[in-house]
Design a protein around this motif. Structure first.
Motif: not given
Length: 197
Positions: A98-109
């Motif tokens: 949750d901390e890492l995802a805050m403010g992220a444009l998106g993700a690579v899975v």
């Protein structure tokens, strides 16, 4: 130049991207391959005690594991900086997501098709957050036993979620994955945050 005048200078826009996926999928490798700086890593040695917790099937040669995050950086022109955060793969470290995802444009899975089930939690996480993501099929040793369509069906992905093949060890391949994510985020109307002027 007068310090503090925004018409004379500008700090770059910071774009935060997560690199997620299951245990041993290649997250640390990808961050290290694409980062222009020496990546920050929080890896610890896998111990005999951990073998009862971590399933090493298919990744028996893995000696270390990320316990907090990996961090790398890419400069895109002078006005954009990509900050890459590799997430820990094991469930016991998910509290940091949750901390890492805050403010992220998106993700690579990152998905290892030898252990495709391991990427379900990452896909679920970003779907629930309605955060743009792409699935990158990490082609270990150049082999890929499943087609993109088979992977899409197995993961239950919507048709608009990009699936790309990659080799997490290669910088050019990793950058193509990041471009696919940026394009996907823009199609969804997501714009970089963190502009400072």
């Amino acid at each position: 130049m007068e310090f503090g005048r925004s018409d004379h200078w500008r700090l770059p826009t910071a774009i935060k991207i997560l690199i997620a996926g299951g245990f041993g999928a290649g997250k640390t490798t990808m961050v290290g391959a694409v980062s222009e700086t020496r990546p920050l890593r929080t890896e610890e040695a896998l111990t005999h005690l951990g073998t009862h917790i971590d399933d090493l099937s298919g990744v028996e040669r893995k000696l270390t594991t990320t316990v907090a995050m990996d961090f790398g950086r890419i400069t895109i022109r002078d006005d954009y900086m990509l900050y890459l955060f590799g997430t820990p793969g094991q469930e016991r470290f998910w509290f940091v997501w949750d901390e890492l995802a805050m403010g992220a444009l998106g993700a690579v899975v990152l998905a290892d098709t030898r252990r495709l089930d391991d990427c379900f939690p990452s896909v679920d996480y970003f779907e629930k957050r309605e955060q743009p993501f792409v699935v990158a099929l990490n082609c270990f040793d150049g082999t890929q036993p499943f087609t993109v369509g088979e992977v899409r069906d197995a993961l239950g992905l919507e048709p608009d979620i990009p699936i790309v093949r990659c080799d997490a060890r290669r910088r050019d391949s990793g950058r193509e994955v990041l471009v696919a994510l940026m394009e996907h985020a823009m199609r969804r109307g997501v714009t970089p945050v963190g502009t400072m002027s």
